[in-house]
Motif scaffolding. Structure first.
Motif, PDB file in Angstrom:
ATOM      1  N   GLU A 106      -1.906  14.046   1.154  1.00  0.00           N
ATOM      2  CA  GLU A 106      -0.949  13.588   0.144  1.00  0.00           C
ATOM      3  C   GLU A 106      -0.062  12.462   0.669  1.00  0.00           C
ATOM      4  OE1 GLU A 106       1.303  16.642  -1.869  1.00  0.00           O
ATOM      5  OE2 GLU A 106      -0.252  18.148  -1.466  1.00  0.00           O
ATOM      6  N   PHE A 107       0.152  12.404   1.965  1.00  0.00           N
ATOM      7  CA  PHE A 107       1.019  11.366   2.533  1.00  0.00           C
ATOM      8  C   PHE A 107       0.348   9.997   2.510  1.00  0.00           C
ATOM      9  CE2 PHE A 107       2.724  15.167   4.839  1.00  0.00           C
ATOM     10  CZ  PHE A 107       4.014  15.111   4.341  1.00  0.00           C
ATOM     11  N   THR A 108      -0.898   9.951   2.911  1.00  0.00           N
ATOM     12  CA  THR A 108      -1.656   8.689   2.907  1.00  0.00           C
ATOM     13  C   THR A 108      -2.999   8.967   2.241  1.00  0.00           C
ATOM     14  OG1 THR A 108      -2.439   9.163   5.163  1.00  0.00           O
ATOM     15  CG2 THR A 108      -0.539   7.718   4.937  1.00  0.00           C
ATOM     16  N   PRO A 109      -3.047   8.929   0.920  1.00  0.00           N
ATOM     17  CA  PRO A 109      -4.262   9.298   0.198  1.00  0.00           C
ATOM     18  C   PRO A 109      -5.431   8.358   0.491  1.00  0.00           C
ATOM     19  CG  PRO A 109      -2.341   9.301  -1.255  1.00  0.00           C
ATOM     20  CD  PRO A 109      -1.916   8.667   0.022  1.00  0.00           C
ATOM     21  N   VAL A 110      -6.608   8.806   0.083  1.00  0.00           N
ATOM     22  CA  VAL A 110      -7.846   8.071   0.358  1.00  0.00           C
ATOM     23  C   VAL A 110      -7.780   6.609  -0.094  1.00  0.00           C
ATOM     24  CG1 VAL A 110     -10.317   7.962  -0.170  1.00  0.00           C
ATOM     25  CG2 VAL A 110      -9.254  10.159   0.414  1.00  0.00           C
ATOM     26  N   PRO A 111      -7.223   6.269  -1.271  1.00  0.00           N
ATOM     27  CA  PRO A 111      -7.185   4.847  -1.643  1.00  0.00           C
ATOM     28  C   PRO A 111      -6.440   3.970  -0.640  1.00  0.00           C
ATOM     29  CG  PRO A 111      -6.802   6.205  -3.573  1.00  0.00           C
ATOM     30  CD  PRO A 111      -6.788   7.129  -2.386  1.00  0.00           C
ATOM     31  N   ILE A 112      -5.389   4.494  -0.001  1.00  0.00           N
ATOM     32  CA  ILE A 112      -4.681   3.723   1.024  1.00  0.00           C
ATOM     33  C   ILE A 112      -5.575   3.535   2.238  1.00  0.00           C
ATOM     34  CG2 ILE A 112      -2.766   3.795   2.667  1.00  0.00           C
ATOM     35  CD1 ILE A 112      -1.066   5.041   0.503  1.00  0.00           C
ATOM     36  N   ALA A 113      -6.285   4.578   2.637  1.00  0.00           N
ATOM     37  CA  ALA A 113      -7.210   4.455   3.762  1.00  0.00           C
ATOM     38  C   ALA A 113      -8.299   3.435   3.453  1.00  0.00           C
ATOM     39  CB  ALA A 113      -7.819   5.813   4.086  1.00  0.00           C
TER      40      ALA A 113
END
Length: 255
Positions: free
Chosen positions: A203-210
């Motif tokens: 939730e902190f760094t979701p897949v779209p950010i990665a």
């Protein structure tokens, strides 16, 4: 000098922990890397674990100076950097300041974006709360975001690690973290390979950010780890370690 673990020999991999953890979060990787022929170096960042605490504000540049001092003391001229969450941001800061010393980057569950005005205020408020109240309440509040509720045995390890973090050190690091720059420009200019790993439930760094982070790297690769939240290296070490192994074995030979 930072407290650190140093295991194995060969090309060096520097493991940079996140907030509010310590170097023990890298135990599965500290066991793996020497078997692969790599030297694993895992420090406690300033203000965490057994390293010295500097209250107030610790800028990212201070953390990088600490890491450079450590690598110099260990006679490590170039290194593969691996960091999770805040540790991933420190990897990007290290690369921004010292690209000539970086052979590759592993960015786990992290974001290259700077804080927004609102998130910066929230981070400073959180740091002030840690100074006032200590770590336990914060650790209880976020444990099942750090770790998937489906991994209670990992939560039982991570919760006391977070609760034991020195509150003044964690608060100082968060104030420095609030002023970090945008790392997308330096990622786009990177001349070294990059691996981006993220827990599917983070939730902190979701897949779209990665995915955005991996896409910014000219030579980037994304691995999404099912069944993990913010700490896939502990929650699914077999998947994380397989991705790490493939990445390291694919790097050009160290000069």
């Amino acid at each position: 000098m930072l407290t650190y673990d140093d295991a194995g020999s060969g090309p060096a991999v520097l493991l940079v922990h996140g907030h509010p953890f310590d170097r023990s979060m890298w135990r599965p990787q500290l066991a793996l890397l020497p078997e692969l022929g790599f030297r694993a170096i895992a420090p406690d960042l300033r203000g965490y674990g057994e390293s010295p605490v500097t209250p107030g504000t610790v800028p990212f540049a201070t953390h990088i100076a600490d890491l450079v001092e450590l690598l110099d003391a260990l006679d490590v001229p170039s290194v593969v950097l691996c960091g999770l969450s805040m540790g991933g941001q420190l990897v990007m800061e290290f690369h921004r300041l010292h690209p000539d010393r970086v052979r590759g980057m592993v960015l786990a569950d992290t974001t290259p974006h700077p804080e927004t005005p609102e998130s910066r205020r929230n981070r400073i408020a959180m740091a002030d709360q840690l100074d006032r109240e200590g770590m336990r309440g914060y650790a209880d509040d976020v444990i099942w975001k750090m770790v998937s509720p489906n991994n209670p045995e990992v939560g039982a390890v991570v919760l006391p690690m977070m609760a034991a973090a020195p509150a003044a050190g964690a608060a100082a690091a968060q104030r420095g973290r609030a002023d970090r720059p945008d790392y997308l420009p330096s990622l786009r200019a990177a001349k070294v390979p990059g691996l981006v790993v993220v827990g599917a439930e983070d939730e902190f760094t979701p897949v779209p950010i990665a995915r955005e982070t991996a896409d910014a790297l000219p030579n980037g690769h994304l691995v999404v780890v099912d069944g993990a939240a913010h700490m896939p290296n502990l929650e699914r070490p077999e998947v994380f370690n397989a991705a790490l192994t493939d990445f390291l074995n694919g790097l050009p030979a160290a000069q």
